[in-house]
Design an enzyme around this catalytic site. Structure first.
Site, PDB file in Angstrom:
ATOM      1  N   LYS A  77     -37.304   6.352  80.818  1.00 27.34           N
ATOM      2  CA  LYS A  77     -38.445   7.044  81.309  1.00 27.34           C
ATOM      3  C   LYS A  77     -38.012   7.997  82.281  1.00 27.34           C
ATOM      4  O   LYS A  77     -38.491   9.112  82.154  1.00 27.34           O
ATOM      5  CB  LYS A  77     -39.609   6.445  81.584  1.00 27.34           C
ATOM      6  CG  LYS A  77     -40.656   6.886  82.572  1.00 27.34           C
ATOM      7  CD  LYS A  77     -41.849   6.090  82.894  1.00 27.34           C
ATOM      8  CE  LYS A  77     -41.848   5.362  84.307  1.00 27.34           C
ATOM      9  NZ  LYS A  77     -41.920   6.426  85.501  1.00 27.34           N
ATOM     10  N   ASN A  78     -37.534   7.507  83.315  1.00 26.30           N
ATOM     11  CA  ASN A  78     -36.962   8.280  84.597  1.00 26.30           C
ATOM     12  C   ASN A  78     -36.087   9.337  84.211  1.00 26.30           C
ATOM     13  O   ASN A  78     -36.024  10.250  85.057  1.00 26.30           O
ATOM     14  CB  ASN A  78     -36.791   7.290  85.887  1.00 26.30           C
ATOM     15  CG  ASN A  78     -38.155   6.787  86.613  1.00 26.30           C
ATOM     16  OD1 ASN A  78     -39.240   6.867  85.942  1.00 26.30           O
ATOM     17  ND2 ASN A  78     -37.819   5.859  87.208  1.00 26.30           N
ATOM     18  N   CYS A  91     -50.560   7.356  95.750  1.00 25.52           N
ATOM     19  CA  CYS A  91     -50.900   6.402  94.602  1.00 25.52           C
ATOM     20  C   CYS A  91     -50.806   5.009  95.234  1.00 25.52           C
ATOM     21  O   CYS A  91     -50.572   4.953  96.311  1.00 25.52           O
ATOM     22  CB  CYS A  91     -49.918   6.588  93.456  1.00 25.52           C
ATOM     23  SG  CYS A  91     -48.117   6.143  93.896  1.00 25.52           S
ATOM     24  N   ARG A  93     -47.170   9.127  98.864  1.00 27.45           N
ATOM     25  CA  ARG A  93     -45.986   9.581  98.401  1.00 27.45           C
ATOM     26  C   ARG A  93     -45.705  11.192  98.622  1.00 27.45           C
ATOM     27  O   ARG A  93     -45.973  12.127  97.829  1.00 27.45           O
ATOM     28  CB  ARG A  93     -45.941   9.400  96.695  1.00 27.45           C
ATOM     29  CG  ARG A  93     -45.817   7.724  96.519  1.00 27.45           C
ATOM     30  CD  ARG A  93     -45.792   7.425  95.324  1.00 27.45           C
ATOM     31  NE  ARG A  93     -44.417   7.704  94.630  1.00 27.45           N
ATOM     32  CZ  ARG A  93     -43.937   7.320  93.469  1.00 27.45           C
ATOM     33  NH1 ARG A  93     -44.645   6.903  92.588  1.00 27.45           N
ATOM     34  NH2 ARG A  93     -42.881   7.668  93.060  1.00 27.45           N
ATOM     35  N   PRO A  94     -45.218  11.540  99.606  1.00 21.32           N
ATOM     36  CA  PRO A  94     -44.793  13.043 100.103  1.00 21.32           C
ATOM     37  C   PRO A  94     -43.907  13.729  99.172  1.00 21.32           C
ATOM     38  O   PRO A  94     -43.123  12.904  98.465  1.00 21.32           O
ATOM     39  CB  PRO A  94     -44.556  12.952 101.473  1.00 21.32           C
ATOM     40  CG  PRO A  94     -43.853  11.620 101.663  1.00 21.32           C
ATOM     41  CD  PRO A  94     -44.473  10.688 100.596  1.00 21.32           C
ATOM     42  N   ASP A 119     -42.441  16.240 100.757  1.00 19.77           N
ATOM     43  CA  ASP A 119     -41.667  17.339 101.701  1.00 19.77           C
ATOM     44  C   ASP A 119     -40.410  17.685 101.595  1.00 19.77           C
ATOM     45  O   ASP A 119     -39.930  18.860 101.747  1.00 19.77           O
ATOM     46  CB  ASP A 119     -42.161  16.710 103.222  1.00 19.77           C
ATOM     47  CG  ASP A 119     -41.448  15.598 103.349  1.00 19.77           C
ATOM     48  OD1 ASP A 119     -41.591  14.206 102.445  1.00 19.77           O
ATOM     49  OD2 ASP A 119     -40.797  15.064 104.340  1.00 19.77           O
ATOM     50  N   ASP A 152     -38.251  -0.600  91.781  1.00 21.80           N
ATOM     51  CA  ASP A 152     -38.909  -0.913  90.477  1.00 21.80           C
ATOM     52  C   ASP A 152     -38.693  -1.943  89.728  1.00 21.80           C
ATOM     53  O   ASP A 152     -39.373  -2.488  88.747  1.00 21.80           O
ATOM     54  CB  ASP A 152     -38.600   0.474  89.191  1.00 21.80           C
ATOM     55  CG  ASP A 152     -39.118   1.725  89.696  1.00 21.80           C
ATOM     56  OD1 ASP A 152     -39.966   1.807  90.476  1.00 21.80           O
ATOM     57  OD2 ASP A 152     -38.507   2.581  89.256  1.00 21.80           O
ATOM     58  N   ILE A 209     -38.176   0.765 100.012  1.00 21.51           N
ATOM     59  CA  ILE A 209     -38.375   2.110  99.630  1.00 21.51           C
ATOM     60  C   ILE A 209     -39.866   2.434  99.728  1.00 21.51           C
ATOM     61  O   ILE A 209     -40.119   3.626 100.252  1.00 21.51           O
ATOM     62  CB  ILE A 209     -37.817   2.285  98.053  1.00 21.51           C
ATOM     63  CG1 ILE A 209     -36.539   1.759  97.992  1.00 21.51           C
ATOM     64  CG2 ILE A 209     -38.042   3.585  97.623  1.00 21.51           C
ATOM     65  CD1 ILE A 209     -35.574   2.488  98.568  1.00 21.51           C
ATOM     66  N   ARG A 215     -47.486   3.334  80.415  1.00 21.88           N
ATOM     67  CA  ARG A 215     -47.136   4.514  81.256  1.00 21.88           C
ATOM     68  C   ARG A 215     -45.435   4.199  81.103  1.00 21.88           C
ATOM     69  O   ARG A 215     -44.915   5.479  80.786  1.00 21.88           O
ATOM     70  CB  ARG A 215     -47.423   4.609  82.507  1.00 21.88           C
ATOM     71  CG  ARG A 215     -48.792   5.202  82.916  1.00 21.88           C
ATOM     72  CD  ARG A 215     -48.946   5.360  84.300  1.00 21.88           C
ATOM     73  NE  ARG A 215     -47.742   6.132  84.808  1.00 21.88           N
ATOM     74  CZ  ARG A 215     -47.297   5.509  86.006  1.00 21.88           C
ATOM     75  NH1 ARG A 215     -47.891   4.791  86.664  1.00 21.88           N
ATOM     76  NH2 ARG A 215     -46.099   6.167  86.245  1.00 21.88           N
TER      77      ARG A 215
HETATM   78  C1  UD1 Z   1     -38.416   7.740  91.413  1.00 18.72           C
HETATM   79  C2  UD1 Z   1     -39.011   7.055  90.143  1.00 18.72           C
HETATM   80  C3  UD1 Z   1     -39.686   5.682  90.508  1.00 18.72           C
HETATM   81  C4  UD1 Z   1     -38.976   5.003  91.567  1.00 18.72           C
HETATM   82  C5  UD1 Z   1     -38.435   5.799  92.779  1.00 18.72           C
HETATM   83  C6  UD1 Z   1     -37.580   5.058  93.735  1.00 18.72           C
HETATM   84  C7  UD1 Z   1     -39.175   8.838  88.532  1.00 18.72           C
HETATM   85  C8  UD1 Z   1     -40.140   9.456  87.567  1.00 18.72           C
HETATM   86  N1  UD1 Z   1     -39.654   7.980  89.335  1.00 18.72           N
HETATM   87  O1  UD1 Z   1     -39.644   8.177  92.040  1.00 18.72           O
HETATM   88  O2  UD1 Z   1     -39.884   5.017  89.427  1.00 18.72           O
HETATM   89  O3  UD1 Z   1     -39.760   3.900  92.075  1.00 18.72           O
HETATM   90  O4  UD1 Z   1     -37.694   7.106  92.184  1.00 18.72           O
HETATM   91  O5  UD1 Z   1     -36.298   4.664  92.936  1.00 18.72           O
HETATM   92  O6  UD1 Z   1     -38.092   8.787  88.439  1.00 18.72           O
HETATM   93  N2  UD1 Z   1     -40.160  10.503  99.829  1.00 18.72           N
HETATM   94  C9  UD1 Z   1     -40.404  11.368 101.204  1.00 18.72           C
HETATM   95  N3  UD1 Z   1     -40.414  12.591 101.025  1.00 18.72           N
HETATM   96  C10 UD1 Z   1     -40.070  13.149  99.648  1.00 18.72           C
HETATM   97  C11 UD1 Z   1     -39.842  12.340  98.580  1.00 18.72           C
HETATM   98  C12 UD1 Z   1     -39.824  11.022  98.869  1.00 18.72           C
HETATM   99  O7  UD1 Z   1     -40.510  10.772 102.199  1.00 18.72           O
HETATM  100  O8  UD1 Z   1     -40.146  14.698  99.488  1.00 18.72           O
HETATM  101  C13 UD1 Z   1     -39.922   8.936 100.332  1.00 18.72           C
HETATM  102  C14 UD1 Z   1     -40.880   8.317  99.224  1.00 18.72           C
HETATM  103  O9  UD1 Z   1     -42.206   8.254  99.903  1.00 18.72           O
HETATM  104  C15 UD1 Z   1     -40.150   6.908  99.141  1.00 18.72           C
HETATM  105  C16 UD1 Z   1     -38.730   7.425  99.101  1.00 18.72           C
HETATM  106  O10 UD1 Z   1     -38.804   8.770  99.622  1.00 18.72           O
HETATM  107  O11 UD1 Z   1     -40.713   6.118 100.246  1.00 18.72           O
HETATM  108  C17 UD1 Z   1     -38.141   7.320  97.746  1.00 18.72           C
HETATM  109  O12 UD1 Z   1     -38.861   8.091  96.880  1.00 18.72           O
HETATM  110  P1  UD1 Z   1     -38.348   8.866  95.834  1.00 18.72           P
HETATM  111  O13 UD1 Z   1     -36.881   8.584  95.286  1.00 18.72           O
HETATM  112  O14 UD1 Z   1     -38.928  10.434  96.057  1.00 18.72           O
HETATM  113  O15 UD1 Z   1     -39.211   8.438  94.434  1.00 18.72           O
HETATM  114  P2  UD1 Z   1     -39.723   9.262  93.451  1.00 18.72           P
HETATM  115  O16 UD1 Z   1     -38.425  10.126  92.988  1.00 18.72           O
HETATM  116  O17 UD1 Z   1     -40.873   9.856  93.239  1.00 18.72           O
END
Ligand code: UD1
Length: 420
Positions: free
Chosen positions: A22-23, A115, A120-121, A123, A306, A328, A398
């Site tokens: 999926k990812n 969520c 889930r920012p 930034d 996950d 995480i 999902r």
């Molecule tokens: C992806 C996966 C999700 C998995 C996660 C972590 C997909 C569709 N989803 O989610 O299944 O649980 O990786 O392996 O691939 N963060 C920030 N700022 C940002 C982005 C992220 O602070 O701009 C933080 C998040 O809140 C979290 C951490 O970084 O604490 C990791 O998140 P991230 O790797 O971005 O998760 P996703 O890519 O959304």
């Protein structure tokens, strides 16, 4: 809303085929927006998140066709506006921002909310776009990015919780069509990022270093159509490995990439299970109850967040006290209160679950709260005495293709009650 009923206590055995990731599929489908030409993607899992992504591509003007596991996308012309009604259903919709910015130099996508697994920012995604020269504004709940020119830059992508997977994907997809060289420092190393980079390279992009902390992208003028097969889903595979461990005799997973499953296999081995691998299969042999573990979630190649909920379900029946620390998404423990309703003995201390193994779990009506938490409840139900009724199954749909059919094939007594 569908429910899943699990009658616990059945041994699992046999072989199960693992679906496409999926990812990986979600960003790869988004990347098809980078070219006017046709792209053909194989091994795309049949999941509601994938359906949402196809709806978004359709909304943006792409022609989308799906025939079993193959999706064909031709985005000859695209619009650049993905509104709330269509993106709100899935947080990963945010990964259309990068390709639209790369191709059209502008995009407006509704800002994803928080969520159930926490705030889930995005930034880091936005800082990456700014570094490439985009102006970023958040107006009326939408993120608007605009860049008359995109120029390569050195972009640090690490935040408080480490690297970001979709952030790395998003910036990579914008940078492939930027002018000059982009360096993503602190890039996510997950196999799904590598899969996306491989697809982009098939489209004519010049991406090097995916799978390491430093990705180097040489911008090109345009990309062309390409054909690609999505990698196997390592989280679905890990979930079936835990299912086998929870109540298995011997279960073989087919169509997997064992090298992506190292940390999960190691954790299960430490808990006392036997894991055997070939090039494309993994066999898990259940050997009574697990021994307790100390586990910490980390970015790849560490133990994946996950898989945290599923391990909590397994360790609920372990001998002794286990600790599971979530690094995480520190608030990702919605499954704990539901597992406790089934008799698990778990206390939470900040981002650590302290699990005191019990001799038996008992079936109960439980509420699925997010994708992986729901899977954990099904797994607990497989080992519990009596019937577990998992409500709000749409969370499972999902991310797991026909999980009830696949578990039934392995001998589980599991039924889906539709529309209740
Ligand atoms: C992806 C996966 C999700 C998995 C996660 C972590 C997909 C569709 N989803 O989610 O299944 O649980 O990786 O392996 O691939 N963060 C920030 N700022 C940002 C982005 C992220 O602070 O701009 C933080 C998040 O809140 C979290 C951490 O970084 O604490 C990791 O998140 P991230 O790797 O971005 O998760 P996703 O890519 O959304």
């Amino acid at each position: 809303m569908d429910k899943i009923l699990v009658h616990g206590g059945k041994k699992l055995s046999g072989t199960v085929n693992i679906s496409g990731s999926k990812n990986s599929a979600l960003p790869i489908l988004a990347a098809t927006l980078l070219t006017k030409e046709e792209c053909v993607i194989h091994h795309v899992p049949d999941l509601s998140d994938v359906h949402y992504m196809l709806q978004i591509l359709d909304h943006l003007g792409a022609q989308v066709e799906r025939a079993s596991g193959t999706v064909t996308v031709k985005a000859e012309k695209v619009t650049t506006d993905a509104p709330y009604e269509i993106v709100r259903k899935m947080r990963a919709s945010v990964c259309v921002l990068g390709p639209l910015l790369g191709r059209e130099r502008e995009a407006t996508v509704s800002m994803p909310g928080g969520c159930v697994i926490g705030d889930r920012p995005i930034d880091l995604h936005l800082k990456g776009f700014e570094a490439l020269g985009a102006a970023v504004r958040v107006v009326g709940g939408d993120v608007k990015v605009l860049a008359p020119q995109l120029k390569g830059a050195v972009i640090p992508m690490t935040g408080k919780f480490g690297s970001t997977v979709l952030g790395t994907d998003n910036v990579m997809m914008a940078a492939v069509l930027a002018e000059g060289t982009t360096v993503i420092d602190g890039a996510a190393e997950e196999p799904e990022v590598v899969d996306l980079a491989n697809f982009l390279n098939k489209m004519g992009a010049k991406v090097e270093g995916a799978g390491t902390r430093r990705i180097i992208i040489e911008g090109v003028k345009e990309l062309h159509g390409a054909e690609h097969e999505v990698i196997p889903d390592r989280i679905e595979a890990g979930t079936f490995m835990v299912a086998a461990a929870i109540c298995g005799t011997e279960v073989r997973l087919r169509r997997v990439q064992p090298e992506h499953l190292g940390s999960v296999a190691q954790a299960l081995e430490r808990a006392g299970f036997r894991i055997e691998t070939t090039k494309t299969t993994v066999t898990v042999t259940g050997n009574g109850d697990p021994t307790s573990l100390e586990l910490t979630t980390e970015t790849y190649p560490g133990f994946p967040t996950d898989m945290q909920a599923q391990m909590c379900a397994l360790l609920s029946r372990a001998k002794g006290i286990s600790t599971v620390t979530e690094n995480i998404f520190p608030q990702r423990f919605m499954h704990v209160s539901e597992l406790k309703r089934m008799g698990a003995n778990i206390t939470l201390e900040n981002n650590t679950a302290i699990i005191n193994g019990v001799n038996a779990l008992s079936g109960a009506p439980v509420m699925a709260s997010d994708l992986r938490a729901s899977a954990a409840l099904v797994l607990a139900g497989l080992r519990a005495e009596g019937v577990t009724e998992v409500n709000r199954v749409y969370h499972i749909d999902r991310g797991y293709e026909k999980i009830d059919d696949k578990l039934r094939q392995l001998g589980a007594n599991i039924q889906r009650l539709e529309g209740l």
